[in-house]
Design an enzyme around this catalytic site. Structure first.
Site: not given
Length: 364
Positions: A171, A254, A257, A271
């Site tokens: 992340d 992101h 993602h 995540h």
């Protein structure tokens, strides 16, 4: 547009700090609700109860249902109203935090965040990521303020599975590259302004810390030992990435993602694991220098982050699946449009396929 940096009111990190939670909470309220999973409560209730002894704060524990969705937010909000709660605490991981932050937002309550893992940069942010009850990304909820307190007990983090620490590195890996893209495009950040020098430098420090300390921190986490390297990575995963992404900006990684959440076979991945692969895709998308992409690939391999679609759980790669990811990554409101050039579903599809091929080459 103004340059804006936001952050939690107080960040505390250290050995044994969970024993002082009640002391810190007492400055914010006297009747607390603590959202935590059943398994988390079994592991930590003795320390939590001890921390509240003599603090003047009463605490009620509420079991989290493991999904940050509107139904769960409404349920916890109703409990707070029924019990006259005046401060809320989230203990655990990212979805617990996002749920309790949303409850604090809707009911105007101070928020305390206590990570027991270092797997995301969610603890420090004024943002909740809302999913459907089935775990598919739904929306971002931008909050009016960051948590009042983030308390990180490094002893607790060191006892967590090392895969979670590594996911946090995944992340955090996106932070610098997304902030850099937002600076180049002068995009608005999650702080509702453009980025600052402080945010950009924190984002770069986050990346540098990962490269310098990540491998040694992973070894420490494998052995449930809290070394200086692991302490630095906990701060990078939590504070540097938290401020860096929020005040530096989100871009391609992101959004990609979020695109992968449409594939059920990826739901078991954390995540940060999906964000790490999204970072590789973003670098391909922007035609980053080969040396930079190689450094990111080598880092991912050294700590065990996924670099191929297969490692993300996509055993059968089809054009239909990857185009679905690309389409979901490029819907009009997605952060991928903060990139300093036009991005389309076609260009994301191509970048995903090339990133997958690069990962295969490195694994081979």
């Amino acid at each position: 547009m103004a340059q804006i940096l936001i952050s939690p009111s107080k960040y505390v990190q250290g050995s044994g700090e969970l024993y002082r939670l009640g002391e810190y909470v007492s400055a914010l309220g006297k009747k607390a609700l603590c959202l935590i999973t059943d398994s988390g409560l079994k592991r930590n209730q003795a320390v939590l109860d001890k921390s509240f002894e003599g603090s003047g704060v009463s605490v009620d524990y509420e079991a989290f249902n493991r999904e940050c969705c509107k139904k769960e937010i409404d349920r916890i909000g109703a409990v707070c109203k029924e019990k006259g709660i005046d401060v809320v605490i989230g203990v655990g991981g990212g979805k617990t935090f996002d749920t309790i932050k949303a409850v604090g937002y809707y009911h105007d309550l101070p928020v305390v965040i206590v990570p027991t893992i270092a797997s995301t940069d969610a603890p420090c942010s004024a943002l909740s990521v809302i999913y459907t009850e089935d775990g598919v990304f739904e929306s971002y909820l931008f909050l009016k303020q960051n948590p009042n307190l983030v308390l990180v007990d490094t002893d607790i983090i060191a006892k967590s599975p090392s895969r979670l620490v590594v996911a946090g590195m995944g992340d955090a890996l996106a932070t610098y590259f997304e902030a850099r893209a937002c600076e180049a495009s002068n995009a608005s950040t999650c702080a509702a302004g453009t980025t600052t020098m402080a945010a950009q430098n924190l984002a770069e420090l986050c990346y540098d810390t990962l490269i310098e300390e990540g491998f040694m921190a992973k070894l420490a986490a494998d052995n449930n030992c809290c070394t200086k390297s692991l302490e630095k990575i906990i701060e990078a995963n939590t504070l540097l990435s938290g401020i860096g992404f929020e005040s530096g900006g989100l871009a391609g990684a992101h959004a990609i993602h979020n695109g992968f959440t449409v594939l059920p076979e990826c739901h078991h991945m954390y995540h940060g694991e999906k964000v790490a692969f999204g970072t590789l895709v973003q670098l391909v998308l922007e035609d980053a220098p080969v040396e930079e992409i190689e450094e990111v690939l080598e880092f991912c391999l050294s700590v065990g982050l996924p670099v191929t679609l297969k490692e993300l759980g996509v055993e059968e790669v089809t054009e239909e699946k990857i185009r679905a990811v690309a389409e979901a990554s490029t819907v009009p409101d997605e952060s991928i449009h903060n990139m300093p050039f036009e991005v389309t579903a076609d260009s994301v599809y191509a970048a995903i396929m090339v990133a997958d091929s690069l990962g295969k080459e490195y694994l081979g």
